[in-house]
Design a protein around this motif. Sequence first.
Motif, short mmCIF file in Angstrom:
data_model
loop_
_atom_site.label_atom_id
_atom_site.label_comp_id
_atom_site.label_asym_id
_atom_site.label_seq_id
_atom_site.Cartn_x
_atom_site.Cartn_y
_atom_site.Cartn_z
N ARG A 67 2.76 65.92 26.46
CA ARG A 67 2.86 67.23 27.12
C ARG A 67 1.98 68.27 26.46
N CYS A 117 8.10 71.88 24.34
CA CYS A 117 9.13 71.33 25.22
C CYS A 117 10.49 71.63 24.59
N ASP A 148 13.95 69.35 28.37
CA ASP A 148 12.74 68.72 28.92
C ASP A 148 12.62 67.28 28.43
N GLN A 180 15.25 64.87 29.98
CA GLN A 180 14.94 64.42 31.35
C GLN A 180 14.09 63.15 31.36
N CYS A 181 13.37 62.91 30.27
CA CYS A 181 12.50 61.74 30.19
C CYS A 181 13.16 60.52 29.57
N CYS A 224 11.86 75.45 21.39
CA CYS A 224 10.92 74.47 21.92
C CYS A 224 10.27 73.73 20.76
#
Length: 99
Positions: free
Chosen positions: A28, A32, A36, A39-40, A71
């Motif tokens: 990315r 993140c 975030d 979700q992966c 983040c």
Amino acid sequence: MQDDHLANMLRALGHPARLNILRILAERQKNCCCADVTQCLPLAQSTVSQHIKVLLEVGLIECRSQGTKNCYVVRPDALSGLQGAFGDLTGELLGAKQE
């Protein structure tokens, strides 16, 4: 890099979820948040959060506040240091074997 720091970094990389988290953050190439990353992965947010904590503690990633969110981003300098230290170690070990 001191042996104890190298060992801690390698221990942190010793879990597949943490390797995946590093890959996600590197792909990315931006900050993140934990959600975030979650979700992966097929993991609960609390589990991802614990893995992120381990990566933070050894300095492979850093935390940046963005509003009310924390983040995360990979630290390229830490990865370069790890690469160099591991390369030195493997070279040393291979050299000792040939003597």
